[in-house]
Design an enzyme around this catalytic site. Structure first.
Site, PDB file in Angstrom:
ATOM      1  N   HIS A 171      34.384  59.565  87.118  1.00  0.00           N
ATOM      2  CA  HIS A 171      33.341  58.601  87.474  1.00  0.00           C
ATOM      3  C   HIS A 171      32.744  59.053  88.802  1.00  0.00           C
ATOM      4  O   HIS A 171      33.393  58.950  89.845  1.00  0.00           O
ATOM      5  CB  HIS A 171      33.927  57.196  87.565  1.00  0.00           C
ATOM      6  CG  HIS A 171      34.515  56.722  86.278  1.00  0.00           C
ATOM      7  ND1 HIS A 171      35.607  55.886  86.207  1.00  0.00           N
ATOM      8  CD2 HIS A 171      34.156  56.980  84.991  1.00  0.00           C
ATOM      9  CE1 HIS A 171      35.898  55.639  84.941  1.00  0.00           C
ATOM     10  NE2 HIS A 171      35.024  56.288  84.185  1.00  0.00           N
ATOM     11  N   GLU A 174      32.860  57.432  92.394  1.00  0.00           N
ATOM     12  CA  GLU A 174      34.172  57.238  93.016  1.00  0.00           C
ATOM     13  C   GLU A 174      34.486  58.455  93.887  1.00  0.00           C
ATOM     14  O   GLU A 174      35.387  59.246  93.614  1.00  0.00           O
ATOM     15  CB  GLU A 174      35.216  57.000  91.927  1.00  0.00           C
ATOM     16  CG  GLU A 174      34.926  55.722  91.147  1.00  0.00           C
ATOM     17  CD  GLU A 174      35.712  55.576  89.859  1.00  0.00           C
ATOM     18  OE1 GLU A 174      36.668  56.357  89.635  1.00  0.00           O
ATOM     19  OE2 GLU A 174      35.372  54.688  89.048  1.00  0.00           O
ATOM     20  N   HIS A 264      40.885  58.233  90.815  1.00  0.00           N
ATOM     21  CA  HIS A 264      39.760  57.315  90.658  1.00  0.00           C
ATOM     22  C   HIS A 264      39.623  56.390  91.868  1.00  0.00           C
ATOM     23  O   HIS A 264      40.432  56.431  92.802  1.00  0.00           O
ATOM     24  CB  HIS A 264      39.962  56.447  89.406  1.00  0.00           C
ATOM     25  CG  HIS A 264      39.729  57.168  88.119  1.00  0.00           C
ATOM     26  ND1 HIS A 264      38.568  57.055  87.393  1.00  0.00           N
ATOM     27  CD2 HIS A 264      40.527  58.016  87.421  1.00  0.00           C
ATOM     28  CE1 HIS A 264      38.653  57.802  86.301  1.00  0.00           C
ATOM     29  NE2 HIS A 264      39.840  58.397  86.299  1.00  0.00           N
ATOM     30  N   GLU A 340      44.364  54.976  91.624  1.00  0.00           N
ATOM     31  CA  GLU A 340      43.204  54.185  92.035  1.00  0.00           C
ATOM     32  C   GLU A 340      43.242  53.925  93.537  1.00  0.00           C
ATOM     33  O   GLU A 340      44.288  53.580  94.097  1.00  0.00           O
ATOM     34  CB  GLU A 340      43.169  52.846  91.297  1.00  0.00           C
ATOM     35  CG  GLU A 340      43.032  52.949  89.789  1.00  0.00           C
ATOM     36  CD  GLU A 340      41.607  53.226  89.328  1.00  0.00           C
ATOM     37  OE1 GLU A 340      40.707  53.291  90.194  1.00  0.00           O
ATOM     38  OE2 GLU A 340      41.402  53.363  88.106  1.00  0.00           O
TER      39      GLU A 340
END
Length: 380
Positions: A171, A174, A264, A340
């Site tokens: 993504h 990010e 991410h 994350e």
């Protein structure tokens, strides 16, 4: 006394903003552009000129329809005068409009959703890495826009060595993911670092610092140049729609995988955490043991990590196998995690000036190497 009107542009690498009205510095109307051929949007990055010592109030009018509106709660945008040092600026959200209020000290200032990681810096990262004797830079294929899909192989392949994969920035918005990779790579290639040297005696690392260079350059939040979310392509990628996943997955099949971390950022949650592959059909006690061991080690290494807050765990057999860590964990029966990091601050260790930022992301990457060192012998 006349007032010089502000000039706003996004005409640069990863720029994203549309100017609706900039006739009044204290009532500037903006909106974020959607990813090409997609409804996703949230990443913004723009430059404001003619700004010094004048109060600017910038309203992003379509924030309330962004991909992850909960990401605006308690969020502060970042700004920079030199594109190196980014700091948080006063930001508010009323449920529809995101408002940034700022009095610049200089004539030009950049604003962004998070500290950007440019395509030029990406090129610097991969080309400087290849100078190391243990590192080979490989081009696996090309993206839709013709950019290279680049892999760094660190370590010499030999019998008995583990194959450890790190992928980042599926993504593109990010950006903390590539800052993480920069820190990880810097430490892995440090000849004076004992943990790195020991790891390279036991494992070969396959590193993809940017899975989505097209989306990154275009200023997308979540998709590639075709409007495709790469982290939903892992079961059936194609050269036509998702060459980035197609070529990386092909290389994984060639090398095998004993561990995979997919890096991410999360818009809403103000924590660092990991998401495992508990719901995959291949889930077994060994995978569970490795996951718990990795988390416990990272918890012991850094206060920036926690395991109380995160995503819901999938029920047995219910994991989405189009997601990278689930597909890899299931197909290679290995430790596979999605890592994350927050766009906001790490609420457990807050910093009011910079929040969670590029430097802290890089440090977490360096710390993650220590966690891998602790478990490498148990990977198979």
């Amino acid at each position: 006394m006349s007032v010089t009107l502000p000039y706003i542009t996004d005409n640069f690498d990863s720029g994203n903003i549309r100017v609706l009205d900039a006739s009044d510095p204290e009532n500037i109307a903006l909106e974020i552009k959607q990813d090409k051929d997609s409804d996703f949007y949230q990443w913004f990055h723009f430059k404001l000129h003619n700004t010094a010592h004048i109060k600017h109030v910038m309203h992003i009018k379509n924030a309330g329809q962004a991909a992850y509106v909960e990401g605006w709660d308690d969020y502060q945008a970042v700004a920079s005068y030199d594109r190196e040092h980014w700091f948080r600026v006063p930001t508010s959200y009323d449920g529809q409009t995101l408002t940034i209020t700022f009095i610049p000290e200089h004539d030009s200032v950049y604003f962004a959703y998070f500290a950007p990681y440019s395509y030029e810096r990406h090129q610097d990262l991969i080309h400087s890495a290849q100078h190391h004797l243990d590192c080979q830079m490989q081009v696996l294929g090309q993206t839709i826009d013709g950019r290279d899909i680049t892999l760094l192989q660190v370590g010499e392949v030999a019998e008995g060595k583990k194959s450890i994969w790190l992928t980042a920035r599926q993504h593109p918005g990010e950006t903390m993911a590539e800052w993480f990779m920069e820190g990880f790579i810097d430490r892995l290639l440090d000849e004076d670092d004992g943990a790195a040297r020991a790891l390279l005696n036991k494992a070969v690392f396959y590193l993809v610092p940017n899975m989505n260079p097209d989306g990154s350059y275009r200023g997308h939040l979540r998709t590639n140049a075709n409007g495709v979310n790469l982290n939903r392509e892992w079961q059936q990628p194609s050269i036509e729609n998702s060459p980035e996943v197609y070529y990386v997955r092909q290389k994984m099949v060639e090398t095998g995988v004993d561990m995979h971390l997919d890096i991410h950022g999360d818009e809403a949650l103000p924590y660092n955490f990991v998401s495992g592959c508990e719901g995959v059909p291949a889930w077994d006690d060994k995978m569970h043991q490795l996951q718990e061991q990795f988390k416990a080690t990272l918890l012991a290494i850094t206060p920036e990590f926690q395991d109380d807050k995160g995503y819901d765990i999938d029920e047995p057999g219910q994991a989405n196998l189009t997601v990278a860590s689930n597909w890899v964990g299931n197909n290679f029966n290995c430790l596979a995690y999605t890592v994350e990091m927050p766009f906001k601050d790490n609420i457990l260790l807050p910093d009011e000036i910079v929040g969670w930022n590029d430097g802290r992301s890089a440090l977490l990457g360096r710390d993650t190497l220590s966690a891998i060192y602790q478990i490498v012998d148990d990977l198979r």
